[in-house]
Design a protein around this motif. Structure first.
Motif, PDB file in Angstrom:
ATOM      1  N   PRO A   4       0.901  -1.120   0.080  1.00 30.05           N
ATOM      2  CA  PRO A   4      -0.127  -0.185  -0.083  1.00 30.05           C
ATOM      3  C   PRO A   4       0.634   1.341  -0.097  1.00 30.05           C
ATOM      4  N   GLU A   5       0.468   2.076  -0.939  1.00 27.15           N
ATOM      5  CA  GLU A   5       1.366   3.404  -1.046  1.00 27.15           C
ATOM      6  C   GLU A   5       0.262   4.633  -1.120  1.00 27.15           C
ATOM      7  N   ILE A   6       0.950   5.894  -0.808  1.00 26.96           N
ATOM      8  CA  ILE A   6       0.133   6.962  -0.629  1.00 26.96           C
ATOM      9  C   ILE A   6       0.277   7.297  -2.263  1.00 26.96           C
ATOM     10  N   VAL A   7      -1.231   7.912  -2.853  1.00 23.50           N
ATOM     11  CA  VAL A   7      -1.219   8.167  -4.165  1.00 23.50           C
ATOM     12  C   VAL A   7      -2.315   9.315  -4.256  1.00 23.50           C
ATOM     13  N   VAL A   8      -1.606  10.358  -4.883  1.00 19.80           N
ATOM     14  CA  VAL A   8      -2.398  11.666  -4.914  1.00 19.80           C
ATOM     15  C   VAL A   8      -2.573  11.831  -6.483  1.00 19.80           C
ATOM     16  N   SER A   9      -3.663  12.380  -7.006  1.00 26.97           N
ATOM     17  CA  SER A   9      -3.772  12.942  -8.321  1.00 26.97           C
ATOM     18  C   SER A   9      -5.212  13.867  -8.276  1.00 26.97           C
ATOM     19  N   GLY A  10      -5.351  14.561  -9.437  1.00 25.54           N
ATOM     20  CA  GLY A  10      -6.496  15.481  -9.576  1.00 25.54           C
ATOM     21  C   GLY A  10      -6.666  15.749 -10.893  1.00 25.54           C
ATOM     22  N   ALA A  11      -7.826  16.571 -11.290  1.00 26.78           N
ATOM     23  CA  ALA A  11      -8.122  17.238 -12.546  1.00 26.78           C
ATOM     24  C   ALA A  11      -8.464  18.442 -12.603  1.00 26.78           C
ATOM     25  N   SER A  34      -9.414   0.580  -5.490  1.00 23.35           N
ATOM     26  CA  SER A  34      -9.812  -0.791  -4.977  1.00 23.35           C
ATOM     27  C   SER A  34      -8.914  -1.688  -4.717  1.00 23.35           C
ATOM     28  N   ASP A  35      -7.548  -1.556  -4.995  1.00 23.40           N
ATOM     29  CA  ASP A  35      -6.425  -2.000  -4.688  1.00 23.40           C
ATOM     30  C   ASP A  35      -6.115  -1.762  -3.094  1.00 23.40           C
ATOM     31  N   GLY A  36      -6.573  -0.928  -2.420  1.00 23.27           N
ATOM     32  CA  GLY A  36      -6.200  -0.452  -1.165  1.00 23.27           C
ATOM     33  C   GLY A  36      -5.200   0.452  -0.840  1.00 23.27           C
ATOM     34  N   HIS A  37      -4.977   1.327  -1.532  1.00 23.60           N
ATOM     35  CA  HIS A  37      -3.913   2.184  -1.716  1.00 23.60           C
ATOM     36  C   HIS A  37      -4.456   3.533  -0.760  1.00 23.60           C
ATOM     37  N   THR A  38      -3.700   4.365  -0.180  1.00 24.79           N
ATOM     38  CA  THR A  38      -4.214   5.556   0.621  1.00 24.79           C
ATOM     39  C   THR A  38      -4.373   6.624  -0.344  1.00 24.79           C
ATOM     40  N   CYS A  39      -5.504   6.800  -1.032  1.00 27.31           N
ATOM     41  CA  CYS A  39      -5.714   7.789  -2.256  1.00 27.31           C
ATOM     42  C   CYS A  39      -6.185   9.226  -1.691  1.00 27.31           C
ATOM     43  N   TYR A  40      -5.692  10.207  -2.560  1.00 25.83           N
ATOM     44  CA  TYR A  40      -6.023  11.374  -2.232  1.00 25.83           C
ATOM     45  C   TYR A  40      -6.244  12.001  -3.626  1.00 25.83           C
ATOM     46  N   PHE A  41      -7.892  12.026  -3.946  1.00 27.91           N
ATOM     47  CA  PHE A  41      -8.384  12.562  -5.326  1.00 27.91           C
ATOM     48  C   PHE A  41      -8.856  14.119  -5.209  1.00 27.91           C
ATOM     49  N   PHE A  42      -8.443  14.805  -5.890  1.00 26.54           N
ATOM     50  CA  PHE A  42      -8.867  16.384  -5.693  1.00 26.54           C
ATOM     51  C   PHE A  42      -9.181  16.949  -7.053  1.00 26.54           C
ATOM     52  N   ILE A  43     -10.160  17.911  -6.911  1.00 26.29           N
ATOM     53  CA  ILE A  43     -10.604  18.750  -7.946  1.00 26.29           C
ATOM     54  C   ILE A  43      -9.544  20.036  -8.087  1.00 26.29           C
ATOM     55  N   LYS A 141       2.727  13.660   1.062  1.00 23.01           N
ATOM     56  CA  LYS A 141       4.004  12.744   0.944  1.00 23.01           C
ATOM     57  C   LYS A 141       3.675  11.520   0.091  1.00 23.01           C
ATOM     58  N   ALA A 142       3.259  11.823  -1.066  1.00 21.36           N
ATOM     59  CA  ALA A 142       2.891  10.881  -1.983  1.00 21.36           C
ATOM     60  C   ALA A 142       3.885   9.997  -2.306  1.00 21.36           C
ATOM     61  N   ALA A 143       3.791   8.777  -2.856  1.00 24.21           N
ATOM     62  CA  ALA A 143       4.771   8.000  -3.647  1.00 24.21           C
ATOM     63  C   ALA A 143       4.739   7.771  -4.696  1.00 24.21           C
ATOM     64  N   ALA A 144       3.186   8.008  -5.454  1.00 22.19           N
ATOM     65  CA  ALA A 144       2.866   7.601  -6.838  1.00 22.19           C
ATOM     66  C   ALA A 144       1.632   8.547  -7.143  1.00 22.19           C
ATOM     67  N   VAL A 145       1.935   9.022  -8.329  1.00 15.79           N
ATOM     68  CA  VAL A 145       0.959   9.922  -9.038  1.00 15.79           C
ATOM     69  C   VAL A 145       0.501   9.336 -10.277  1.00 15.79           C
ATOM     70  N   PRO A 146      -0.690   8.961 -10.423  1.00 17.54           N
ATOM     71  CA  PRO A 146      -1.129   8.345 -11.606  1.00 17.54           C
ATOM     72  C   PRO A 146      -1.834   9.678 -12.380  1.00 17.54           C
ATOM     73  N   VAL A 147      -1.013   9.708 -13.691  1.00 18.55           N
ATOM     74  CA  VAL A 147      -1.395  10.815 -14.632  1.00 18.55           C
ATOM     75  C   VAL A 147      -1.278  10.406 -16.449  1.00 18.55           C
ATOM     76  N   GLY A 148      -1.629  11.117 -16.880  1.00 18.79           N
ATOM     77  CA  GLY A 148      -1.658  10.713 -18.556  1.00 18.79           C
ATOM     78  C   GLY A 148      -0.117  11.297 -18.639  1.00 18.79           C
ATOM     79  N   GLU A 149       0.232  11.020 -20.078  1.00 16.34           N
ATOM     80  CA  GLU A 149       1.635  11.339 -20.445  1.00 16.34           C
ATOM     81  C   GLU A 149       1.811  12.907 -20.299  1.00 16.34           C
ATOM     82  N   ASP A 150       0.810  13.877 -20.613  1.00 17.35           N
ATOM     83  CA  ASP A 150       1.181  15.232 -20.640  1.00 17.35           C
ATOM     84  C   ASP A 150       1.474  15.707 -19.174  1.00 17.35           C
ATOM     85  N   GLN A 151       1.139  15.025 -18.233  1.00 13.44           N
ATOM     86  CA  GLN A 151       1.707  15.553 -16.806  1.00 13.44           C
ATOM     87  C   GLN A 151       2.741  15.061 -16.081  1.00 13.44           C
ATOM     88  N   VAL A 152       3.489  14.005 -17.299  1.00 18.29           N
ATOM     89  CA  VAL A 152       4.835  13.614 -16.382  1.00 18.29           C
ATOM     90  C   VAL A 152       5.843  14.355 -16.148  1.00 18.29           C
TER      91      VAL A 152
END
Ligand code: AQP
Length: 326
Positions: A4-11, A34-43, A141-152
């Motif tokens: 389990p990791e801390i994940v942050v992302s937004g749109a 659904s994989d049980g990570h600690t997720c922060y999703f914001f607008i 203190k996120a470990a991972a940020v799920p984004v599309g290619e444009d935000q890498v």
């Protein structure tokens, strides 16, 4: 990710979310949740005002994006779901990061160059967008940020900011990595200009909540001609979409026709329109129900902000102590 990791992302709240936002980001968020990570999703409403906007539209777009997250399956009981401007600490941390980030790092960002191109006057927020994004990510203190290619590139900048802060003030922030889907980074192309990415603020995008007739209308107009070098980015884009929204059998069928030079684009567009309509049918209904309950949306966002604020306040206190801010 195995543990389990801390994940942050937004749109950004700069318009309704489209199928590029869905495949590039939202779909991955649902998996991580659904994989049980600690997720922060914001607008990202503060990021939403870095490009031209109308107050009434911003208000409506924010509610629309909130309903989209929830209807798609973001669960406020599993993920921390909030509005960026409700957690004031983001803007303060972004300011501190502005003061340790070299101007050159910001000026070389591709998105800054692209988005400032067609604007009469360029606002400072567009330039400092990546330091606010670094604050959004590092705050938790996120470990991972799920984004599309444009935000890498922006996630890479968040790593630079973390390194700079850590080396100047002591180890504080982990360096976040961008998260790719199994098949790699996703970049859904515009239907009318398939060399460019599909975008909320660009040409007409295919929206997640488009009605079936609208989906058909937009796909019918999609450009599928070959360019001078024989490449056909428009057709590749449609086939890529089919591989996500259609069945494997259907995708193989159209790929075989393409190989044999017998692909009829009207058939491909019709099949794809049907698949996308079916895929989002339940989502469309749920979203309509949610949009009819603005009070409920406000309550959910209020609860989420309270949870995010607790973590943000602790991070900011640590930052203030390390930097000498009283
Ligand atoms: N075309 C795309 N293909 C794949 N992923 C995409 N994303 C955006 N467009 C595509 C991903 O969606 C997430 C949310 O994006 P954003 O709202 O933060 O801003 P953006 O990247 O600038 O997206 P847009 O839609 O182009 O909006 P505007 O026009 O407002 O700037 C991100 O993870 C992004 O990678």
């Amino acid at each position: 990710m195995n543990k389990p990791e801390i994940v942050v992302s937004g749109a950004r709240a700069s318009g309704k979310l489209h199928i590029g936002n869905y495949l590039g980001a939202l779909k991955q968020w649902l998996q991580l949740q659904s994989d049980g990570h600690t997720c922060y999703f914001f607008i990202a409403d503060l990021h939403g005002i870095t490009t031209p906007f109308e107050p009434k539209e911003l208000h409506q777009n924010t509610l629309d994006v909130a309903a989209t997250y929830l209807a798609a399956g973001i669960d406020p009981n599993k993920s921390v779901f909030f509005l960026q401007n409700h957690v004031l600490e983001h803007a303060t941390l972004a300011w501190i990061f502005n003061c340790i980030t070299p101007l050159g790092e910001l000026e070389r960002m591709t998105q800054f160059k692209d988005k400032s191109q067609n604007q009469e006057s360029i606002n400072a927020g567009l330039l400092t967008y990546p330091t606010l994004m670094a604050a959004d990510i590092l705050m938790y203190k996120a470990a991972a940020v799920p984004v599309g290619e444009d935000q890498v590139q922006h996630v890479e900048l968040a790593r630079v900011v973390a390194r700079k802060f850590n080396s100047r003030f002591g180890q504080t922030f982990p360096e976040p990595k961008h998260l790719m889907r199994d098949e790699g980074l996703v970049r859904i192309k515009s239907l009318s200009e398939p060399t460019k990415k599909m975008s909320k603020t660009g040409d007409e995008a295919l929206l997640m909540d488009d009605e079936p007739e609208e989906i058909m209308r937009k796909l019918k107009k999609a450009v599928t001609g070959s360019d001078a070098s024989g490449q056909n980015p428009g057709a590749e884009n449609l086939l890529f979409l089919l591989s996500h929204f259609g069945t494997k059998q259907q995708t193989d069928h159209f790929l075989n026709l393409q190989k044999a030079g017998q692909l009829k684009y009207s058939d491909l567009k019709e099949a794809l329109a049907q698949d996308i309509s079916d895929y989002f049918a339940e989502f469309r209904e749920k979203k309509k129900e949610l949009l009819a309950k603005p009070k409920f949306l406000a309550e959910v966002l209020g609860d989420g902000a309270a949870k995010a604020r607790k973590v943000a306040q602790a991070t900011l206190l640590e930052v203030k102590q390390k930097t000498g801010l009283l």
